[in-house]
Design a protein around this motif. Structure first.
Motif, PDB file in Angstrom:
ATOM      1  N   PRO A 179       0.555  -1.328   0.322  1.00  0.00           N
ATOM      2  CA  PRO A 179       0.077   0.282  -0.074  1.00  0.00           C
ATOM      3  C   PRO A 179       0.775   1.056   0.350  1.00  0.00           C
ATOM      4  N   GLY A 180       0.538   1.689  -0.574  1.00  0.00           N
ATOM      5  CA  GLY A 180       1.672   3.277  -1.403  1.00  0.00           C
ATOM      6  C   GLY A 180       2.260   3.266  -1.594  1.00  0.00           C
ATOM      7  N   GLN A 181       2.752   2.067  -2.616  1.00  0.00           N
ATOM      8  CA  GLN A 181       3.660   1.616  -3.273  1.00  0.00           C
ATOM      9  C   GLN A 181       3.374   0.576  -4.173  1.00  0.00           C
ATOM     10  N   ARG A 182       2.774   1.330  -5.204  1.00  0.00           N
ATOM     11  CA  ARG A 182       2.517  -0.166  -5.706  1.00  0.00           C
ATOM     12  C   ARG A 182       2.956   0.431  -7.450  1.00  0.00           C
ATOM     13  N   PHE A 183       3.674  -0.780  -8.612  1.00  0.00           N
ATOM     14  CA  PHE A 183       4.270   0.386  -9.292  1.00  0.00           C
ATOM     15  C   PHE A 183       5.057  -1.719 -10.265  1.00  0.00           C
ATOM     16  N   ALA A 184       5.349  -1.176 -11.301  1.00  0.00           N
ATOM     17  CA  ALA A 184       5.722  -2.690 -11.918  1.00  0.00           C
ATOM     18  C   ALA A 184       7.208  -1.764 -12.008  1.00  0.00           C
ATOM     19  N   ALA A 185       8.150  -3.101 -12.652  1.00  0.00           N
ATOM     20  CA  ALA A 185       9.320  -3.083 -12.586  1.00  0.00           C
ATOM     21  C   ALA A 185      10.564  -1.843 -13.559  1.00  0.00           C
ATOM     22  N   PHE A 186       9.765  -1.276 -14.217  1.00  0.00           N
ATOM     23  CA  PHE A 186      10.154  -0.305 -14.719  1.00  0.00           C
ATOM     24  C   PHE A 186       9.382   0.796 -15.426  1.00  0.00           C
ATOM     25  N   THR A 187      10.148   1.444 -16.399  1.00  0.00           N
ATOM     26  CA  THR A 187       9.426   2.404 -17.145  1.00  0.00           C
ATOM     27  C   THR A 187      10.674   2.327 -18.312  1.00  0.00           C
ATOM     28  N   THR A 188       9.507   3.670 -19.343  1.00  0.00           N
ATOM     29  CA  THR A 188       9.806   3.477 -20.065  1.00  0.00           C
ATOM     30  C   THR A 188       9.793   5.040 -20.976  1.00  0.00           C
ATOM     31  N   PHE A 189      10.458   5.368 -22.283  1.00  0.00           N
ATOM     32  CA  PHE A 189      10.584   6.543 -22.727  1.00  0.00           C
ATOM     33  C   PHE A 189       9.001   7.340 -23.205  1.00  0.00           C
ATOM     34  N   ALA A 190       8.457   5.673 -23.450  1.00  0.00           N
ATOM     35  CA  ALA A 190       7.022   6.028 -23.325  1.00  0.00           C
ATOM     36  C   ALA A 190       5.698   7.158 -22.008  1.00  0.00           C
ATOM     37  N   GLY A 191       6.737   6.395 -20.879  1.00  0.00           N
ATOM     38  CA  GLY A 191       5.481   6.805 -20.366  1.00  0.00           C
ATOM     39  C   GLY A 191       5.838   7.784 -19.582  1.00  0.00           C
TER      40      GLY A 191
END
Lengths: 693, 693
Positions: A569-581
């Motif tokens: 909770p308070g910290q949900r995210f996938a492992a990567f970010t991309t330039f599209a993001g």
């Protein structure tokens, strides 16, 4: 429900017993748990891997870095070169704005005062150090050990400017090791992106994930005017990382307090963090308003504000841990387990440390504000004024060098003088308005926290106001000129005492009070703490054996983990970010405006290229710029941050929330090749000039 | 040693049992412990004394005051009229600098928006209020009680603008009383000294003793353009006070939290105070830097900085109490004693309150920043922007007035509308730069604490930055004009919705989010807290009977004590200061420069005249300006402060350290007669024009 709770308590007890959960630990290279790491990660690393990684790892000021070519090219974070970039810039030629983009090695510029070091040897000096302190108490204990450390360093390194020796205290005095570094004093900037490409999201996205920042830069090691040959280096891997893959991070985490007792942590919660954070918050306000007064002011204040906000936000993360009932309950359980195991030994360092706390609480404000260097908090003397720092170094350097090395304040021991000199003589810009703001704020906060009738405050201010005194000192001093500093240093005590420079006179006038509070701190807080911590370390070895790792001390460590998102909770995210993001998150308004050159390259950039990734490795401030390495020993990124929940890392590793934030070599490759046209670096890294889509 | 400790623990237990040590308690006038006070002080007061004191006591905004002549003359503190003085001043005619020195009643000037009230009746409405909430939970409970309070007030006072009715919750809902006030809406400034005479020592000497401040001023009550006749008033005693003499203080202490449980106090320590103090500290920095930008900026920022520093320093004093192991151990003992006595009853409000704390911790930041009025901390919506406050009042006032009174937000019940209007229509200066600083700071701190991806933060900022949005709102709004506000108020919802004023549009746009967080707070925090507190109050009456007094609620209380110095570590002083001491402490540099007119009168002033005195009475913020009365009912001073150690008073009275700080009528007499030549006031007070030496 009841059963489940009991089972979970049992897991905690096991963790406490082994003193490290699977991926926990900032391990020294001479005690790395190779077997456990290989088992956890399904890798197959060995001693040769460890040696290669160590010799490719670089300590760069308060940051870390990794050698990435045979010609001394080193990757670190952009925020690790921010002060260098600021020092090389003017409001007219502002590399923070444009990026620093030399077209060849000849255009690489020296970072004023910067040094880089590679750890070449580790040897054990525990016996000598423990013997030096034997039978001594209070300040005599501290001094004897400081002197012995100075002797060991001098014996091992002499005066060779290319080598640095450092006696490192591990396990809070449980072990002492001599670390020997190859030292490089000519460090040049080889590439920095636009600052906004590295700091997209600013303070708001700092200490968070998902993240969209190319927080990377290159420096190069030089010697005798030529790039240093570095046959041992990391191979550059420009490819997309894989979720779940093993990652090793090799760097110099600055400081953790995991071995502190409950009572020591309470002092940090009640006294240290509140003072540090409250006064930092006021300086932040003063600097923000100052930065709004004009473009030049904005330029001058930028670097200080970024640094301040970083420290402040980290402090908030730490406070969040100390007031988290669940986290603190786990710490309490671990302490209870440890005390139960240690009870038979008859020593009770916990009580000794409890007895120190009221004194530490009483002395912390005056120690932090008049002397700095408490080892507990972030508040420093004179509000970080560079001019005052020069003055104090000149005054104390002159006083101390008149004594034999082993009777000096340890920072002026023979073995440390070359470092002092290179910092003192380095050419860097000084902004008088910024200096005045820092000094005024410091004087006014010192008067407020120590109270107006405190004798030291009377010494500090006399009949002057913080506003008037700070203005007078800054207007009158000539210490901004390196030649003046060099002359005073060379002239020694006589020159310093004869100087009419108001900053020198001021540093002289307040020195006795600052030394007195330092004496009191060392005698009544530091020495009994060191003594008890040494007993605690012995008890810990007895209870848990080699499965314990030392608190971070700004020296080289290896940590391991996996590429992984988060689902708490308070910290949900996938492992990567991309330039599209990145394109998605951009609003056009600061701090969510994309840097112009980066934006202009949008069509050339693979939107699916990975920018940043989250990894479960155990890192902390000082790990910035640390090479992230795969199991083959290739570099796949540079650590540049961790989430705000991870800040509890200072006090304990929490696998569920701990995530380091890494800029990938894929993103750096994209930036060098597709955005900034750094073709000679792309070639040097052995990367194809063609984009892979 | 052991025995002594046990004895002291027994004393604590007795104190806990009776729930009040000898001079403890901010007592309501209808439950004052006359016998105990007479016994402790060796006085002989009676019901007639209480009635006279009550009818001579004045509530003046957030301050207190006392009637001192038959022609409506009222003494309060200078800091209580500081906003009035600022509102009447311009950078050119600055009464803060010169003092406000009318030569006759005709020159007395109306304080914009100010009202004064005298408490005329108290009656019990507990049964009606308890019945209104019976069987209800959550927000229904809160709303039903708010509605009943509004009905009771309307029934008792109707629409008479000269009377105000207020249902007061005592013992955190254990009792409800209807307080009826005679209200005066034309309050004029009759005398204010030079600000520096009242604030000598500034923030540094604030909350401390010894003290050298003439923090007094006079206002006068008017009705129909003429001074109000006040046959009941305090007799003026211009003489030197006596060490050890009995002192009664009658005023409106704002808020104490003495009945809070340990868990509730922990929420304040961990969440409420840190947020409030950290962000206030940043605003302080912004305003300090702003005030240094020029003379006009210094003028504009002065009043806000003083107010902010006062709140901030009080917060530091409170935090000091919450982290004081001895003080908190005593609170814990008191709670243990109380829980043991209450155990038999079978109710357990403590557990209910514990269960609320995680929710309160989670919701406090959004409630404080988006809505304000948490009842716990000091952070308020929009950073205290006056323009935003007007806009929200207009928006909500329009929305709420469209509903029946008992379905409205309670602050817009019929019985409270006249107060809302007089604040809204009052003419007072607005400084756009100050407004912009407040809004920018608030937007940026809200984004920081709630995080950038919080949906309410997105509503708050859209794609704008705090800098841009705040500048746009302040530049575009016309709400600084009272005529515009009056037109919008009168025009109601249609006019508000049709308005193109950006501040009105903004208040409309963010209103749903603010109301939602208020709903959540009332349902999940306020209602269960109120319900449990009511049970706690019942248990407290059962355990300790009438010997308990209610927490302060900003309503009239009487407290008593003795003129007395202090001898505890960190706080050693005699009972009095004299003008001679002022001349000694002066350095000539701010804030230790003596005000010019006061300094010029030095030779005319008896150096042994008493300026300020310390008294063991139980006071807290809101008691500022409270008349200090001797056993004969004569006024001998005005309370204006207490020491920083006394700030623990919010959580518990500590006889050893608790000291109120009083400016004496002797000092005020000297100021009026020997410094400022206020002969008509001296005559009105019945004081001889000749100096007594």
């Amino acid at each position: 429900m009841r059963l489940a709770l009991l089972a979970s308590a049992a897991v905690v007890a096991v963790a406490a017993a082994s003193s490290a959960s699977a991926e926990e630990g900032m391990w020294t290279f001479d005690n790395f748990p190779v077997a456990r790491a290989n088992q956890t990660l399904r890798t197959n690393i060995d001693q040769a891997f460890l040696d290669r990684v160590r010799l490719s790892s670089v300590k760069f000021g308060g940051c870390s870095a990794g050698v990435v070519s045979g010609q001394g090219l080193v990757m670190t974070n952009n925020h690790c070169v921010a002060t260098c970039v600021a020092n090389l810039s003017t409001p007219q030629v502002n590399y923070a704005e444009t990026g620093f983009l030399p077209k060849s090695r000849e255009e690489e510029l020296k970072c004023p005062g910067a040094t880089a070091e590679i750890l070449t040897d580790i040897s054990d000096v525990t016996e000598r150090m423990h013997k030096a302190g034997e039978g001594l108490e209070g300040q005599a204990f501290t001094q004897a050990r400081d002197a012995e450390a100075g002797r060991i360093e001098s014996e091992a390194c002499g005066n060779d400017p290319k080598i640095r020796c450092q006696v490192v205290s591990l396990y809070r005095g449980g072990q002492f090791k001599l670390y020997k570094y190859r030292k490089y004093s000519d460090v040049r900037l080889a590439w920095a992106p636009e600052d906004r490409a590295a700091t997209f999201g600013g303070d708001l996205d700092n200490f968070s994930f998902p993240r969209f920042a190319v927080d990377a830069a290159f420096i190069r090691l030089y010697e005798d005017g030529k790039p240093v040959e570095t046959p041992t280096h990391f191979a550059w891997n420009p490819n997309k990382p894989t979720e779940g893959e093993a990652v090793f991070i090799s760097g110099n985490p600055g400081s953790t307090q995991r071995l502190l007792t409950q009572d020591q942590l309470t002092t940090i919660r009640d006294v240290v963090l509140p003072l540090d954070q409250l006064i930092a918050s006021e300086l932040r306000g003063r600097l923000i308003r100052y930065s709004e007064e004009g473009e030049e002011q904005a330029f001058i204040a930028m670097d200080p504000i970024v640094g301040l906000e970083n420290t402040y936000k980290r402090g908030r993360g730490r406070m969040a841990a100390l007031i988290d009932p669940a986290f603190m309950a786990r710490k309490a359980e671990q302490e209870a387990d440890f005390r139960a195991r240690a009870a038979a030994s008859g020593v009770d360092p916990w009580s000794a440390l409890s007895a120190v706390q009221p004194v530490a609480r009483e002395l912390y404000p005056s120690m932090a504000l008049l002397e700095g260097g408490t080892g507990l908090g972030t508040t420093s003397v004179a509000g970080g004024s560079q001019l005052f720092s020069y003055a104090r170094t000149l005054v104390r350097g002159a006083q101390e060098r008149a004594k034999p090395s082993d009777q000096r304040l340890p920072e002026f021991a023979d073995s440390r003088l070359s470092g002092v000199e290179s910092r003192l003589f380095a050419e860097r810009p000084i902004y008088p308005e910024l200096e005045q703001i820092r000094l005024e704020w410091w004087l006014s906060k010192t008067r407020e926290w120590l109270t107006v009738d405190n004798p030291s405050v009377r010494t500090l201010l006399g009949k002057e106001s913080p506003e008037g005194l700070s203005a007078r000192l800054v207007a009158g001093t000539t210490l901004a000129d390196p030649a003046v500093r060099r002359a005073l240093w060379t002239g020694g005590l006589a020159a310093v005492q004869a100087s009419t420079d108001p900053m020198i006179q001021y540093a002289l006038a307040i020195d006795a009070d600052a030394r007195a509070v330092r004496d009191a701190w060392e005698t009544r807080v530091q020495a009994p703490t060191d003594r008890a911590s040494e007993q605690l370390a012995a008890a810990r070895f007895a209870a848990y054996g080699d499965a314990v790792y030392p608190d971070a001390t700004g020296t080289l460590r290896l940590t391991y983990g996996q590429v992984e998102g988060s689902d708490v909770p308070g910290q949900r995210f996938a492992a990567f970010t991309t330039f599209a993001g990145l394109w998605d998150r951009a609003t056009g308004a600061e701090p969510f405006a994309v840097a112009p050159k980066l934006l202009a390259a949008k069509d050339r950039i693979d939107p699916n290229a990975v920018m940043d990734m989250a990894v479960s490795t155990d890192t902390i401030g000082g790990s910035s710029g640390s090479p992230a390495i795969n199991a083959k020993g290739e570099i796949i990124g540079a650590n540049f941050d961790s989430t705000v929940l991870t800040q509890r890392n200072a006090y304990g590793y929490d696998r569920a929330v701990n995530r380091s934030v890494i800029v990938t070599t894929q993103a750096v490759t994209v930036a060098l090749r597709d955005v900034y046209g750094m073709d000679h670096l792309v070639r040097e890294l052995g990367v194809s000039q063609d984009r892979e889509r």
